[in-house]
Scaffold this motif. Sequence first.
Motif, short mmCIF file in Angstrom:
data_model
loop_
_atom_site.label_atom_id
_atom_site.label_comp_id
_atom_site.label_asym_id
_atom_site.label_seq_id
_atom_site.Cartn_x
_atom_site.Cartn_y
_atom_site.Cartn_z
N LYS A 100 -5.55 21.37 3.07
CA LYS A 100 -4.56 21.47 4.15
C LYS A 100 -4.87 20.44 5.24
CE LYS A 100 -3.10 26.30 3.64
NZ LYS A 100 -3.15 27.67 4.21
N ILE A 101 -6.14 20.30 5.60
CA ILE A 101 -6.53 19.32 6.62
C ILE A 101 -6.30 17.90 6.10
CG2 ILE A 101 -8.46 18.40 7.96
CD1 ILE A 101 -9.60 21.23 8.03
N LEU A 102 -6.59 17.69 4.81
CA LEU A 102 -6.37 16.37 4.21
C LEU A 102 -4.90 15.99 4.31
CD1 LEU A 102 -7.88 14.12 2.55
CD2 LEU A 102 -6.96 15.24 0.51
N ASN A 103 -4.01 16.90 3.95
CA ASN A 103 -2.58 16.62 4.03
C ASN A 103 -2.12 16.40 5.47
OD1 ASN A 103 -1.60 16.54 1.38
ND2 ASN A 103 -1.57 18.76 1.22
N LYS A 104 -2.65 17.21 6.38
CA LYS A 104 -2.28 17.07 7.79
C LYS A 104 -2.72 15.71 8.33
CE LYS A 104 -2.90 19.19 12.34
NZ LYS A 104 -3.56 20.29 13.11
N SER A 105 -3.93 15.29 7.99
CA SER A 105 -4.44 14.00 8.45
C SER A 105 -3.63 12.85 7.87
CB SER A 105 -5.91 13.85 8.06
OG SER A 105 -6.71 14.86 8.64
N ARG A 106 -3.20 13.00 6.63
CA ARG A 106 -2.41 11.95 5.99
C ARG A 106 -1.01 11.84 6.55
NH1 ARG A 106 -3.81 12.85 -0.46
NH2 ARG A 106 -5.86 11.82 -0.46
N ASN A 107 -0.49 12.91 7.10
CA ASN A 107 0.88 12.91 7.59
C ASN A 107 1.10 11.97 8.77
OD1 ASN A 107 1.87 14.68 5.70
ND2 ASN A 107 1.54 16.50 6.96
N TYR A 108 0.00 11.52 9.39
CA TYR A 108 0.14 10.57 10.49
C TYR A 108 0.50 9.17 9.99
CZ TYR A 108 -1.98 14.14 13.44
OH TYR A 108 -2.24 15.31 14.11
N SER A 109 0.36 8.96 8.68
CA SER A 109 0.66 7.64 8.10
C SER A 109 1.48 7.85 6.84
CB SER A 109 -0.64 6.89 7.78
OG SER A 109 -1.44 6.74 8.93
N LEU A 110 2.73 8.21 7.02
CA LEU A 110 3.57 8.61 5.90
C LEU A 110 3.97 7.46 5.00
CD1 LEU A 110 5.90 11.15 7.76
CD2 LEU A 110 3.95 11.66 6.29
N ASN A 111 3.82 6.23 5.47
CA ASN A 111 4.25 5.08 4.68
C ASN A 111 3.17 4.57 3.73
OD1 ASN A 111 6.78 5.02 5.94
ND2 ASN A 111 5.96 3.83 7.66
N TYR A 112 2.07 5.30 3.62
CA TYR A 112 0.96 4.84 2.79
C TYR A 112 0.65 5.90 1.74
CZ TYR A 112 -3.74 3.36 1.46
OH TYR A 112 -4.84 2.98 0.75
N GLU A 113 0.45 5.47 0.50
CA GLU A 113 0.12 6.39 -0.58
C GLU A 113 -1.40 6.54 -0.67
OE1 GLU A 113 0.88 6.97 -5.39
OE2 GLU A 113 2.02 5.49 -4.25
N PHE A 114 -1.91 7.66 -0.22
CA PHE A 114 -3.35 7.87 -0.13
C PHE A 114 -3.96 8.23 -1.48
CE2 PHE A 114 -1.98 8.48 4.21
CZ PHE A 114 -3.02 7.97 4.96
N GLU A 115 -5.26 7.91 -1.63
CA GLU A 115 -6.02 8.26 -2.83
C GLU A 115 -7.28 9.05 -2.51
OE1 GLU A 115 -5.54 4.73 -6.01
OE2 GLU A 115 -6.57 4.12 -4.17
N PHE A 116 -7.98 8.65 -1.47
CA PHE A 116 -9.32 9.17 -1.20
C PHE A 116 -9.29 10.67 -0.88
CE2 PHE A 116 -12.13 5.35 -0.59
CZ PHE A 116 -11.21 4.45 -1.09
N GLY A 117 -10.14 11.41 -1.59
CA GLY A 117 -10.29 12.83 -1.32
C GLY A 117 -9.35 13.74 -2.08
N SER A 118 -8.48 13.18 -2.93
CA SER A 118 -7.52 14.02 -3.65
C SER A 118 -8.17 14.80 -4.78
CB SER A 118 -6.38 13.15 -4.22
OG SER A 118 -5.63 12.57 -3.18
N ILE A 119 -9.31 14.32 -5.28
CA ILE A 119 -10.06 15.04 -6.31
C ILE A 119 -11.51 15.17 -5.83
CG2 ILE A 119 -10.75 15.15 -8.73
CD1 ILE A 119 -8.50 13.28 -9.43
N VAL A 120 -12.02 16.39 -5.89
CA VAL A 120 -13.35 16.69 -5.36
C VAL A 120 -14.15 17.44 -6.41
CG1 VAL A 120 -14.62 18.00 -3.62
CG2 VAL A 120 -12.54 16.79 -2.97
N LEU A 121 -15.41 17.05 -6.56
CA LEU A 121 -16.36 17.77 -7.41
C LEU A 121 -17.42 18.37 -6.51
CD1 LEU A 121 -17.13 18.46 -10.38
CD2 LEU A 121 -18.64 16.46 -10.31
N TYR A 122 -17.46 19.71 -6.45
CA TYR A 122 -18.35 20.40 -5.50
C TYR A 122 -19.46 21.15 -6.22
CZ TYR A 122 -20.07 23.86 -2.18
OH TYR A 122 -20.88 24.64 -1.40
N GLY A 123 -20.68 21.01 -5.70
CA GLY A 123 -21.81 21.81 -6.14
C GLY A 123 -22.55 22.33 -4.93
#
Length: 300
Positions: A100-123
Motif C-alpha cells: 500500500k505504501i509502495l503504491n502511494k509513493s508511486r502515485n506521485y509520479s504517475l507518468n513513470y512505470e515503476f519496477e523496484f520493489g514490486s517483487i519481494v523475497l522475505y526471510g
Amino acid sequence: MIAPAEIIVPKLSKELYLCSLRPALKDLLLRRIKPLKEEKEEKDSDEFIIKAENDSFNIINSNNYKKDEEKENEESNAKIILINDEWPNISKFNVDKYFKILNKSRNYSLNYEFEFGSIVLYGEVVTSTQTLLDKNVKLTQKLPNGFVTLAAQQVEGRGRGKNTWISPPGCLLFSFVMRHSLNNKAAPVVFIQYLLSLAVVEAVRTEPSYKDIPLRLKWPNDIYVEKFNDSSNSPELVKIGGVLLNSHVFENEFLLIAGCGEELLASILVKFELFYKEFCENGRGFEPFFDIYYKRWLHR
C-alpha cells in the motif's frame, strides 16, 4: 568487573516468502527462473529445485507446505521459497502495508512505470540479504530489475571489505537487483552508490514526523544522524545505516546488487528509482544532484 553481554546468534530461517504486487508478476518470475531447475524435476510442475552457486532453493506452493515437513526439511540445506497468489501473514513484515505504501509513493509520479520493489523475497533471519543475491549469480541473472530481498535479522551482515556483523532485532535490511548499461557513458556506475544513500536520506525526510531529523552522508556510503546534547556545543555523530554495492559484468551491462539497512523500504525504493531514471536520462550524470548531495554531506 562486569562480564561482557553474551551475543545470541538467532537460528536461520528455513522459509523465504515470495511476495508480489500482482500475481502476474510472480508468474512471470517463475517462468524466468524455471529453466534453472534440476533436470529430474517434473517438466510442467510449478514446484521445483534450483541449485545455484552458494545455495539451493526449493520452490513450493505454500498451500502444499505442511508443518510436519519441517523436521524433514531441517535435514536439507535447501532454502524453502513459499509461493502463493495471496500475500502471506508474516509476524515481522506487514506485506499488505508495504505494498500500500509502495503504491502511494508511486502515485506521485504517475507518468513513470515503476519496477523496484514490486517483487519481494522475505526471510525473518538470513545470513545476509546481499549474500543471497551476490553469491547466487546463476539465479540472480534471471531475476527482474528491482527484485528485493529483505530480512528482519542478519547473522552475517556485510559491509566494506570483509566486515560482518549480527544485526539487532527491529531492523529492516534489504538488497535489490538492478542493471546498468555499460554504454551509458554520461551516467558512470560509480555514482549509483551515492544516489542510493541520497535516496535513503531524502525518503526519510519526506515523512512528516522525520523531516527535521539532521541526517548526514559520510563519503562514500554511510548515513549518520547528528545527535545534540546539553553538555556540548557540537553534535555527536551516530551511524544509523550504510549502502553496499556489488557488481558483476555480463555482455553490455552491469548486474548490480545494492544493499542497505534502513526502515521505510517502499519510500526508499521509489525515491531511488526516480533518482536513477533522472541520472540515466539527463545526459549530465550526477551533476544535477550536487546541490542536494552537498546539503546532506558530512564533510562540509
